[in-house]
Design a protein around this motif. Sequence first.
Motif: not given
Length: 402
Positions: A53, A58, A266-267, A278, A280, A303, A307, A310, A315, A320
């Motif tokens: 990540h 990210r 989260f990805e 995508e 999340p 999570y 990010d 995103a 996000a 989310l």
Amino acid sequence: MSANANRGVVYQGGGKVSVESLDYPTLALGNRKCEHGVILKVVSTNICGSDQHMVRGRTTAPEGLVLGHEITGLVVEAGRDVEFIKVGDIVSVPFNIACGRCRSCKEGKTGICLNVNPARPGAAYGYVDMGGWTGGQTDYVMVPYADFNLLKFPDADQAMEKIRDLTLLSDIFPTGFHGCVTAGVGPGSTVYIAGAGPVGLAAAVSAQLLGAACVIVGDMIPERLKQAGSFGCETIDLRQEGSMEDKVEVILGDREVDCFVDCVGFEAHGCGCDHGREQPATVLNSAMALTRAGGQIGIPGLYVTEDPGAEDEAAKIGALSMRFGLGWAKSHSLHTGQCPVMKYHRPLMQAILFGRVNIADAVNVQVISLEEAPQGYADFDGGAAKKFVIDPHSMVRNGRAA
């Protein structure tokens, strides 16, 4: 290489890592001595999806971060205050750094230690926002609070015979097991595991160890699904059209499972009917749709609060779009957060040493050198159905700690 030389895997930004020369570690925390710490010669150190990540950009990880939180090592130096860990011991290092003194640690919640990270509860080696600790994808690394944190293997020769399995005690085996425990997996359970990466495969093995009747693993990468099938899991190819409930019903004759474990995080991407874009929250929403009323959902998948990569503004700050009302209506229990590794690593070590589980085979361990780490990151990012274990001193390959 000289005795005090050190190298490590360093995040360079933009999807790049490189192996760089580093200072040899010292028993110090900032400007003060760390007499409760040890220096380890790294026996093995693993590449984790959480590392990936950061490397993908990210997270807010800074360039120059030394990576690696999955560490097994040989003690080569111990501070004055270390009483029970000795030079020459081979030890597993929980990825959570914990002081053993704060309220959280005394309650067994070592993933949220209150004293090792000034920014927030919880710390880890080589990880963004986790206290600035140097990672262990290195030749040598310093570990604090050694008596509390480290799990000593009872016999060094036996440990080296099982090192491909034991290296997984620092993170993914306890994390997968924790996901299953918090999802309520027990004898006769039906279980859905979201994601067939190394943590998902470790969770699937853990569900079997806990007595599950049927373990279903869903993913979009055929090689990873084949790996899950190799040790008796049912599999669902998420590239295929159709509802998740329909796919589960084909396997179980029931449209819900007892327990759900999110090993994606989260990805996450939508399944085939969503054209793989995508989303999340998609796994969390599937969890609430697929888990029976009164069931439990374990969420070891990562999570984040920030990010930068995103696709939407919400996000980017970890907000989310979840169908939480569905989970409330079905009286679900959801458990999130870092695995408290010390809660599980000793019994899981025993399961390995007494031949109750072959976790290395299940997650398809591939041993590589430190120099090969950048290629390991690239292959893992491409979806390789492997768990890359870095062997800086060829101790894993040679089968002996020296």
